[in-house]
Design a protein around this motif. Structure first.
Motif, PDB file in Angstrom:
ATOM      1  N   LYS A  35       0.855  -1.194   0.000  1.00 56.97           N
ATOM      2  CA  LYS A  35       0.000   0.000   0.000  1.00 56.97           C
ATOM      3  C   LYS A  35       0.890   1.243   0.000  1.00 56.97           C
ATOM      4  CE  LYS A  35      -3.730   0.058   2.472  1.00 56.97           C
ATOM      5  NZ  LYS A  35      -4.672   0.147   3.624  1.00 56.97           N
ATOM      6  N   MET A  36       0.616   2.143  -0.935  1.00 52.28           N
ATOM      7  CA  MET A  36       1.409   3.359  -1.073  1.00 52.28           C
ATOM      8  C   MET A  36       0.756   4.565  -0.397  1.00 52.28           C
ATOM      9  SD  MET A  36       2.481   2.878  -5.078  1.00 52.28           S
ATOM     10  CE  MET A  36       3.611   4.260  -5.060  1.00 52.28           C
ATOM     11  N   GLY A  37      -0.583   4.562  -0.262  1.00 52.16           N
ATOM     12  CA  GLY A  37      -1.267   5.686   0.362  1.00 52.16           C
ATOM     13  C   GLY A  37      -2.769   5.570   0.204  1.00 52.16           C
ATOM     14  N   VAL A  38      -3.485   6.316   1.030  1.00 48.39           N
ATOM     15  CA  VAL A  38      -4.957   6.303   0.996  1.00 48.39           C
ATOM     16  C   VAL A  38      -5.454   7.742   1.083  1.00 48.39           C
ATOM     17  CG1 VAL A  38      -5.109   4.024   2.067  1.00 48.39           C
ATOM     18  CG2 VAL A  38      -5.133   6.078   3.502  1.00 48.39           C
ATOM     19  N   GLN A  39      -6.724   7.923   0.704  1.00 47.76           N
ATOM     20  CA  GLN A  39      -7.406   9.205   0.851  1.00 47.76           C
ATOM     21  C   GLN A  39      -8.907   8.981   0.642  1.00 47.76           C
ATOM     22  OE1 GLN A  39      -7.823  12.044   2.335  1.00 47.76           O
ATOM     23  NE2 GLN A  39      -5.788  12.735   1.635  1.00 47.76           N
ATOM     24  N   VAL A  40      -9.711   9.859   1.197  1.00 50.44           N
ATOM     25  CA  VAL A  40     -11.166   9.759   1.061  1.00 50.44           C
ATOM     26  C   VAL A  40     -11.720  11.118   0.647  1.00 50.44           C
ATOM     27  CG1 VAL A  40     -11.359   7.911   2.764  1.00 50.44           C
ATOM     28  CG2 VAL A  40     -11.593  10.285   3.497  1.00 50.44           C
ATOM     29  N   ILE A  41     -12.908  11.062  -0.024  1.00 53.43           N
ATOM     30  CA  ILE A  41     -13.605  12.279  -0.439  1.00 53.43           C
ATOM     31  C   ILE A  41     -15.063  12.153  -0.014  1.00 53.43           C
ATOM     32  CG2 ILE A  41     -14.262  13.771  -2.361  1.00 53.43           C
ATOM     33  CD1 ILE A  41     -11.904  12.677  -3.920  1.00 53.43           C
ATOM     34  N   PRO A  42     -15.572  12.988   0.885  1.00 49.73           N
ATOM     35  CA  PRO A  42     -16.997  12.938   1.253  1.00 49.73           C
ATOM     36  C   PRO A  42     -17.873  13.361   0.075  1.00 49.73           C
ATOM     37  CG  PRO A  42     -15.703  14.150   2.888  1.00 49.73           C
ATOM     38  CD  PRO A  42     -14.827  13.977   1.678  1.00 49.73           C
ATOM     39  N   LEU A  43     -18.914  12.601  -0.194  1.00 49.57           N
ATOM     40  CA  LEU A  43     -19.807  12.926  -1.313  1.00 49.57           C
ATOM     41  C   LEU A  43     -20.633  14.169  -1.035  1.00 49.57           C
ATOM     42  CD1 LEU A  43     -21.061   9.423  -2.494  1.00 49.57           C
ATOM     43  CD2 LEU A  43     -18.952  10.649  -3.027  1.00 49.57           C
ATOM     44  N   CYS A  44     -20.783  14.544   0.232  1.00 45.16           N
ATOM     45  CA  CYS A  44     -21.564  15.732   0.559  1.00 45.16           C
ATOM     46  C   CYS A  44     -20.882  17.004   0.064  1.00 45.16           C
ATOM     47  CB  CYS A  44     -21.815  15.818   2.057  1.00 45.16           C
ATOM     48  SG  CYS A  44     -20.325  15.874   3.071  1.00 45.16           S
ATOM     49  N   SER A  45     -19.597  16.923  -0.313  1.00 43.25           N
ATOM     50  CA  SER A  45     -18.897  18.099  -0.828  1.00 43.25           C
ATOM     51  C   SER A  45     -19.154  18.325  -2.308  1.00 43.25           C
ATOM     52  CB  SER A  45     -17.395  17.943  -0.586  1.00 43.25           C
ATOM     53  OG  SER A  45     -16.879  16.811  -1.274  1.00 43.25           O
ATOM     54  N   LEU A  46     -19.930  17.441  -2.951  1.00 40.65           N
ATOM     55  CA  LEU A  46     -20.205  17.551  -4.379  1.00 40.65           C
ATOM     56  C   LEU A  46     -21.533  18.252  -4.622  1.00 40.65           C
ATOM     57  CD1 LEU A  46     -19.162  13.966  -5.555  1.00 40.65           C
ATOM     58  CD2 LEU A  46     -17.758  16.030  -5.530  1.00 40.65           C
ATOM     59  N   THR A  47     -21.601  18.980  -5.723  1.00 39.79           N
ATOM     60  CA  THR A  47     -22.839  19.600  -6.197  1.00 39.79           C
ATOM     61  C   THR A  47     -23.381  18.759  -7.341  1.00 39.79           C
ATOM     62  OG1 THR A  47     -22.028  21.789  -5.596  1.00 39.79           O
ATOM     63  CG2 THR A  47     -23.894  21.682  -7.129  1.00 39.79           C
ATOM     64  N   PRO A  48     -24.667  18.351  -7.293  1.00 42.86           N
ATOM     65  CA  PRO A  48     -25.209  17.490  -8.358  1.00 42.86           C
ATOM     66  C   PRO A  48     -24.992  18.088  -9.748  1.00 42.86           C
ATOM     67  CG  PRO A  48     -26.740  17.619  -6.525  1.00 42.86           C
ATOM     68  CD  PRO A  48     -25.659  18.613  -6.241  1.00 42.86           C
ATOM     69  N   TYR A  49     -24.609  17.198 -10.661  1.00 41.74           N
ATOM     70  CA  TYR A  49     -24.424  17.496 -12.093  1.00 41.74           C
ATOM     71  C   TYR A  49     -23.228  18.412 -12.368  1.00 41.74           C
ATOM     72  CZ  TYR A  49     -29.237  15.818 -12.042  1.00 41.74           C
ATOM     73  OH  TYR A  49     -30.378  15.075 -11.834  1.00 41.74           O
TER      74      TYR A  49
END
Length: 539
Positions: free
Chosen positions: A341-355
């Motif tokens: 494993k070289m690295g990890v990261q996450v992105i919360p979907l609540c930070s996205l605007t639809p479309y």
């Protein structure tokens, strides 16, 4: 003055005297409703008229063969009732106390408290219960409840040092509720919501005393009050009105429906660490959504590259954009040992605007633990682009068409874009192999193959497994092939697999209606059936 005083005295004394006389009548002379012991005689000794009057009192499991006896439940309630009575009364006192305290000090009220509070020694009884067989993931039951209680509830109200008492007694009721447990989920207590409604208008009867007098003895008042109570209960709770009580939330494991598609474009990585002895790395990226049991998707492997470029697209089905996160993991491919494993990261979907597409440049971390000191080390960057496309509302895609003769049909507009095909393989019935019966279902669509778990030694397997197929366009002119097979482990490679039947399902009805839920007769099977639910969601 004497004449005026006499008139005033008569005008005031007459209503007071009548009220006092009527209270005395209610207290001492009005006929009291008494519970009488029933006359028990053999049916052969009764005439036809008496038998006709007894028909409504005969238990439903005698009159209707689809109702079942539940004597064991009545016996259980009977032995538990003394404890249930005390527990329920304790809850009533605790709930009513803060409500009553709100009125103390108003309108001259000094205190409100219970005198007697008991539900009596006679518990409710179930006259019968009906269970409906449903194709949906729900359980529907209709118990018939009768309760001829000898409840005694007395409330004492002190107003301006004068104590008033109201007494409720002899509560009789008959209810036929419809209880629906839906949807059924694999988390205790195995259903997400409890829905209750009344199938029939309830019957309610009770006695009510005010200042010791039986108010229900007033001519015409008894029937009026009884009808009004039954009417108000029916208005609030009679089917199709439903009381829905949530039991499980999303965090407790309740099944959530897909609400959209997440488009992920893995663009490139920069300044990755050297993992191999020769000073290079063979990186690839794995990605998945939190809370999903589906296998992770992954990019191709870029051999001997510390600044790889992929520009690869992936589509993931989103069920809860407010809580789900996209999990990204970078690995170094190894031929003979486990991948590093070289690295990890996450992105919360609540930070996205639809479309709307959004570009992220992420610093890779050792772990998602904020206290990990190794996260300060430079592990390179990962560039991805995300777009969240919610599904369209079914109501906005449906239109009512009339043929001019009063016939109305509902047609669902099919948008040109893609979507998600959800295939739920529920169960099979009466499948049998010649040599072994360890059934599992195999789903084939557009060259993609998915299969359920194997259930050993059964002719009626129940899988309840859902599969997702993300497509670029609506599969209007296509079919999905589902085959039920049996598999066993053996030393010899002969007859280890056996077909138990198959079915080909046209998807045009799924696309036009948005959903089908049917049982299909299996081809090449004597009596086998397969229960399948298919949904089509568009973006």
């Amino acid at each position: 003055m004497g004449l005026v005083g006499g008139i005033l005295g008569f005008a005031l004394g007459l209503p007071v005297g009548l009220a006092a006389a009527y209270l005395v009548y209610l207290r001492f002379f009005a006929p009291r409703r008494r519970l009488q012991d029933p006359i028990i005689r053999p049916l052969r000794d009764l005439d036809s008229e008496t038998l006709q009057t007894m028909v409504p009192d005969i238990p439903l499991w005698v009159k209707c063969p689809d109702y079942q006896r539940v004597d064991w439940m009545n016996k259980f309630i009977f032995y538990m009732w003394p404890f249930l009575d005390k527990a329920i009364c304790k809850i009533i006192r605790s709930v009513a106390k803060p409500i009553c305290d709100q009125y103390i000090g108003k309108y001259g009220i000094e205190s409100i408290e219970f005198g007697n509070l008991t539900l009596g020694s006679l518990p409710p009884t179930l006259q019968g219960i009906k269970v409906y067989e449903m194709r949906e993931k729900e359980l529907v039951i209709e118990p018939v409840i009768r309760w001829a209680s000898i409840a005694n509830v007395t409330v004492n109200v002190k107003v301006h040092s004068f104590e008033l008492s109201a007494q409720l007694l002899d509560l009789h009721t008959m209810l036929t509720p419809r209880v629906t447990l839906k949807p059924l989920v694999p988390s205790f207590p195995c259903f997400s919501n409890l829905c209750v409604s009344l199938v029939e208008k309830p019957h309610v009867d009770f006695g009510f005393k005010l200042l010791g007098g039986d108010v229900m003895a007033i001519p015409g008042l008894y029937q009026f009050v009884q009808d009004q109570i039954a009417k108000q209960i029916a208005i609030l709770y009679h089917w199709p009105k439903v009381i829905e009580i949530p039991i499980l939330d999303g965090a407790s494991g309740a099944t959530k429906k897909p609400v959209g598609i997440l488009h992920v474009k893995v663009i490139r990585a920069m300044n990755l660490p050297k993992m191999d002895l020769l000073g290079k790395s063979d990186p690839y990226v794995k990605l998945r959504l939190s809370g999903e049991r589906l296998p992770s998707k992954k990019t191709s492997v870029k051999m001997s590259n510390l600044n790889p470029e992929w520009n690869e697209h992936f589509r993931l089905v989103v069920k809860d954009p407010e809580t789900q996160v996209l999990e990204l993991q970078m690995f170094d491919w190894e031929k003979l040992k486990m991948h590093d494993k070289m690295g990890v990261q996450v992105i919360p979907l609540c930070s996205l605007t639809p479309y709307e597409s959004k570009l992220f440049t992420l610093d890779l971390l050792k772990s998602m633990n904020p206290n990990d000191q190794q996260n300060k080390k430079n592990r390179g960057k990962l560039v991805v682009e995300l777009t969240f496309d919610p599904f369209r509302d079914d109501n906005s895609m449906s239109a009512a068409n009339s043929d001019g003769e009063g016939n109305v049909s509902i047609k669902r507009d099919v948008p040109p874009g893609g979507g998600v095909l959800l295939v739920s393989v529920e169960n099979a019935e009466d499948v049998e192999g010649k040599r072994h019966t360890n059934p599992y279902a195999l789903v084939l669509f557009r060259g993609e193959k998915k299969e359920t778990k194997v259930i050993r030694k059964t002719r009626d397997p129940r899988w309840n497994e859902e599969f997702q197929f993300v497509v670029d366009e609506a599969p209007v002119d296509e079919k999905i092939h589902i085959q039920v097979q049996s598999r066993r482990r053996g030393l010899l490679p002969f007859h280890n697999k056996e077909s138990l039947g198959h079915v080909n399902i046209n998807l045009v009805d799924v696309v036009n209606n948005g959903r089908i839920n049917e049982k299909y007769h299996l081809i090449n099977s004597r009596n086998g059936k397969l229960h399948v639910e298919i949904k089509w969601n568009t973006v």
